[in-house]
Design a protein around this motif. Structure first.
Motif, PDB file in Angstrom:
ATOM      1  N   GLY A  48       0.834  -1.201   0.000  1.00  0.00           N
ATOM      2  CA  GLY A  48       0.000   0.000   0.000  1.00  0.00           C
ATOM      3  C   GLY A  48       0.865   1.245   0.000  1.00  0.00           C
ATOM      4  N   THR A  49       0.525   2.207  -0.842  1.00  0.00           N
ATOM      5  CA  THR A  49       1.255   3.470  -0.887  1.00  0.00           C
ATOM      6  C   THR A  49       0.383   4.519  -1.568  1.00  0.00           C
ATOM      7  OG1 THR A  49       3.389   4.506  -1.406  1.00  0.00           O
ATOM      8  CG2 THR A  49       2.464   3.023  -3.066  1.00  0.00           C
ATOM      9  N   TYR A  50       0.970   5.679  -1.890  1.00  0.00           N
ATOM     10  CA  TYR A  50       0.244   6.763  -2.557  1.00  0.00           C
ATOM     11  C   TYR A  50       1.252   7.480  -3.439  1.00  0.00           C
ATOM     12  CZ  TYR A  50       1.836   7.779   2.146  1.00  0.00           C
ATOM     13  OH  TYR A  50       2.560   7.765   3.316  1.00  0.00           O
ATOM     14  N   PHE A  51       0.885   7.708  -4.691  1.00  0.00           N
ATOM     15  CA  PHE A  51       1.853   8.207  -5.656  1.00  0.00           C
ATOM     16  C   PHE A  51       1.770   9.726  -5.802  1.00  0.00           C
ATOM     17  CE2 PHE A  51       1.494   3.741  -6.447  1.00  0.00           C
ATOM     18  CZ  PHE A  51       2.815   3.371  -6.693  1.00  0.00           C
ATOM     19  N   VAL A  52       1.862  10.406  -4.650  1.00  0.00           N
ATOM     20  CA  VAL A  52       1.802  11.878  -4.606  1.00  0.00           C
ATOM     21  C   VAL A  52       2.921  12.400  -3.702  1.00  0.00           C
ATOM     22  CG1 VAL A  52      -0.674  12.037  -5.090  1.00  0.00           C
ATOM     23  CG2 VAL A  52       0.087  11.740  -2.718  1.00  0.00           C
ATOM     24  N   ASN A  53       4.023  11.666  -3.623  1.00  0.00           N
ATOM     25  CA  ASN A  53       5.013  11.921  -2.584  1.00  0.00           C
ATOM     26  C   ASN A  53       6.442  11.883  -3.149  1.00  0.00           C
ATOM     27  OD1 ASN A  53       5.524  12.373   0.206  1.00  0.00           O
ATOM     28  ND2 ASN A  53       6.025  10.212   0.507  1.00  0.00           N
ATOM     29  N   PRO A  54       6.774  12.758  -4.103  1.00  0.00           N
ATOM     30  CA  PRO A  54       8.105  12.712  -4.705  1.00  0.00           C
ATOM     31  C   PRO A  54       9.191  13.150  -3.727  1.00  0.00           C
ATOM     32  CG  PRO A  54       6.931  14.686  -5.402  1.00  0.00           C
ATOM     33  CD  PRO A  54       5.959  13.861  -4.609  1.00  0.00           C
ATOM     34  N   TRP A  90      -2.950   8.829   2.140  1.00  0.00           N
ATOM     35  CA  TRP A  90      -2.323   8.923   3.451  1.00  0.00           C
ATOM     36  C   TRP A  90      -3.357   8.875   4.566  1.00  0.00           C
ATOM     37  CZ3 TRP A  90       1.187   8.216   6.832  1.00  0.00           C
ATOM     38  CH2 TRP A  90       1.144   8.905   8.048  1.00  0.00           C
ATOM     39  N   GLU A  91      -4.493   9.529   4.346  1.00  0.00           N
ATOM     40  CA  GLU A  91      -5.496   9.642   5.393  1.00  0.00           C
ATOM     41  C   GLU A  91      -6.052   8.286   5.827  1.00  0.00           C
ATOM     42  OE1 GLU A  91      -5.236  13.546   3.305  1.00  0.00           O
ATOM     43  OE2 GLU A  91      -5.266  11.448   2.678  1.00  0.00           O
ATOM     44  N   THR A  92      -5.906   7.251   5.003  1.00  0.00           N
ATOM     45  CA  THR A  92      -6.496   5.941   5.318  1.00  0.00           C
ATOM     46  C   THR A  92      -5.493   4.805   5.400  1.00  0.00           C
ATOM     47  OG1 THR A  92      -6.942   5.509   2.965  1.00  0.00           O
ATOM     48  CG2 THR A  92      -8.680   6.601   4.239  1.00  0.00           C
ATOM     49  N   ILE A  93      -4.257   5.022   4.997  1.00  0.00           N
ATOM     50  CA  ILE A  93      -3.333   3.900   4.794  1.00  0.00           C
ATOM     51  C   ILE A  93      -3.000   3.155   6.084  1.00  0.00           C
ATOM     52  CG2 ILE A  93      -1.197   5.276   4.959  1.00  0.00           C
ATOM     53  CD1 ILE A  93      -0.091   3.540   2.674  1.00  0.00           C
ATOM     54  N   LEU A  94      -2.832   3.863   7.194  1.00  0.00           N
ATOM     55  CA  LEU A  94      -2.481   3.194   8.446  1.00  0.00           C
ATOM     56  C   LEU A  94      -3.623   2.291   8.920  1.00  0.00           C
ATOM     57  CD1 LEU A  94      -0.745   6.189  10.245  1.00  0.00           C
ATOM     58  CD2 LEU A  94       0.382   4.223   9.196  1.00  0.00           C
ATOM     59  N   GLN A  95      -4.844   2.796   8.845  1.00  0.00           N
ATOM     60  CA  GLN A  95      -5.997   1.989   9.233  1.00  0.00           C
ATOM     61  C   GLN A  95      -6.180   0.803   8.295  1.00  0.00           C
ATOM     62  OE1 GLN A  95      -7.918   2.176  11.948  1.00  0.00           O
ATOM     63  NE2 GLN A  95      -8.971   0.328  11.235  1.00  0.00           N
ATOM     64  N   GLU A  96      -5.973   1.008   7.006  1.00  0.00           N
ATOM     65  CA  GLU A  96      -6.103  -0.086   6.043  1.00  0.00           C
ATOM     66  C   GLU A  96      -5.077  -1.178   6.300  1.00  0.00           C
ATOM     67  OE1 GLU A  96      -7.894   2.596   2.336  1.00  0.00           O
ATOM     68  OE2 GLU A  96      -5.757   2.078   2.414  1.00  0.00           O
ATOM     69  N   MET A  97      -3.878  -0.790   6.725  1.00  0.00           N
ATOM     70  CA  MET A  97      -2.877  -1.798   7.070  1.00  0.00           C
ATOM     71  C   MET A  97      -3.315  -2.585   8.294  1.00  0.00           C
ATOM     72  SD  MET A  97       0.035  -3.168   6.151  1.00  0.00           S
ATOM     73  CE  MET A  97      -0.362  -4.787   6.810  1.00  0.00           C
ATOM     74  N   GLN A  98      -3.890  -1.907   9.280  1.00  0.00           N
ATOM     75  CA  GLN A  98      -4.425  -2.606  10.449  1.00  0.00           C
ATOM     76  C   GLN A  98      -5.528  -3.583  10.059  1.00  0.00           C
ATOM     77  OE1 GLN A  98      -4.561   1.353  13.046  1.00  0.00           O
ATOM     78  NE2 GLN A  98      -5.104  -0.432  14.263  1.00  0.00           N
ATOM     79  N   GLU A  99      -6.292  -3.244   9.038  1.00  0.00           N
ATOM     80  CA  GLU A  99      -7.377  -4.109   8.586  1.00  0.00           C
ATOM     81  C   GLU A  99      -6.895  -5.276   7.726  1.00  0.00           C
ATOM     82  OE1 GLU A  99      -9.829  -1.330   6.552  1.00  0.00           O
ATOM     83  OE2 GLU A  99     -10.553  -0.358   8.398  1.00  0.00           O
ATOM     84  N   GLY A 107       5.758   4.858   2.300  1.00  0.00           N
ATOM     85  CA  GLY A 107       5.376   6.170   1.779  1.00  0.00           C
ATOM     86  C   GLY A 107       6.022   7.301   2.547  1.00  0.00           C
ATOM     87  N   GLY A 108       7.311   7.177   2.862  1.00  0.00           N
ATOM     88  CA  GLY A 108       7.957   8.208   3.665  1.00  0.00           C
ATOM     89  C   GLY A 108       7.314   8.333   5.026  1.00  0.00           C
TER      90      GLY A 108
END
Length: 268
Positions: A48-54, A90-99, A107-108
């Protein structure tokens, strides 16, 4: 930068140790550690990541590129797994990993005590700082953090940047804070160049990458006493994958791959 080194080749031994001893070596070679339940799908590493983080991960001409993209591709290869990147926010990634939606996330992401309570984290692949970016043409007298007492500082929501900015404001070190959605860090730089804010605070590799792309923007200072160890997040129950990733991280440092990727992406 803190690392947990293991003997060279440890990740390869982790993979090799799971192979079933069959007469055909070709069949054995197709049985990665993931077949023993280390990942959600056999033979794949779901990231899981987000492609807005250069320069960590972003999109150019439809291609997903960046330092962490290359890093995770290399780690997956060492574990005999096929990387599968899943774009999220980013707003959901930590919770999604917990799930349990991913095998791991990247993602930095700074490792913090709060985040360690809910997820397991690799040894840091990078320990960096938070940087403060200004427009030197509009703010020529700002040369250090001490000059930001009345500054309006832009930060991303729900990040360590935001937490530290709040603490700095409480101490009287900055004047006020403007909060941007995570994916709009580029807009913060536009506002900075237009004079709508005085500074932007962001983890150093991203701050440096963005500042280089706008004339007049410069890093004026690093936030002291707040190191940012960046890691790969996993489920606390997946000790096998955590050990495998830490072994692969140690290997790629030892064989020079990490230094090569850092130079390629100017990520240090």
């Amino acid at each position: 930068m803190t690392t947990n080194r293991s003997p060279a080749g440890s990740s390869r031994r982790l993979v090799a140790s799971t192979l079933v001893l069959l007469p055909s070596l070709a069949i054995a070679a197709c049985a990665p550690r993931a077949d023993r339940g280390m990942t959600l799908a056999p033979g794949k590493l779901r990231i899981g990541t987000y492609f807005v983080n250069p320069p960590f991960e972003y999109v150019v001409d439809g291609r997903r590129i960046g330092f962490e993209v290359d890093l995770m591709n290399d780690l997956a290869r060492r574990l005999a797994l096929a990387p599968e990147f899943v774009d999220t926010r980013w707003e959901t990634i930590l919770q999604e990993m917990q799930e349990g939606r991913y095998d791991c996330i990247v993602g930095g992401i700074t490792i913090t005590p709060q985040r360690e309570r809910t997820l397991a984290w690799s040894t840091p692949y990078m320990t960096t700082t938070l940087s403060l970016v200004i427009d030197v043409r509009r703010s020529p007298r700002i040369r250090d953090i001490a000059d930001l007492r009345t500054a309006l500082v832009g930060v991303q929501a729900a990040t360590t940047d935001y937490d530290i900015a709040v603490a700095m404001k409480a101490r009287g070190e900055i004047g006020s804070i403007k909060v941007y959605p995570f994916a709009e860090i580029g807009q913060a730089m536009v506002d900075l160049a237009a004079g709508r804010i005085t500074a932007v605070m962001k983890v150093h590799p991203v701050a440096a990458w963005l500042a280089r792309r706008t004339p007049g923007l410069r890093i004026v200072a690093q936030v002291p006493n707040d190191p940012q160890p960046l890691g790969i997040g996993l489920a606390k129950s997946n000790a096998a994958l955590l050990a495998a990733i830490n072994g692969a991280l140690a290997d790629l440092r030892q064989d020079g791959t990490y230094d090569r990727l850092s130079r390629k992406w100017d990520a240090v």
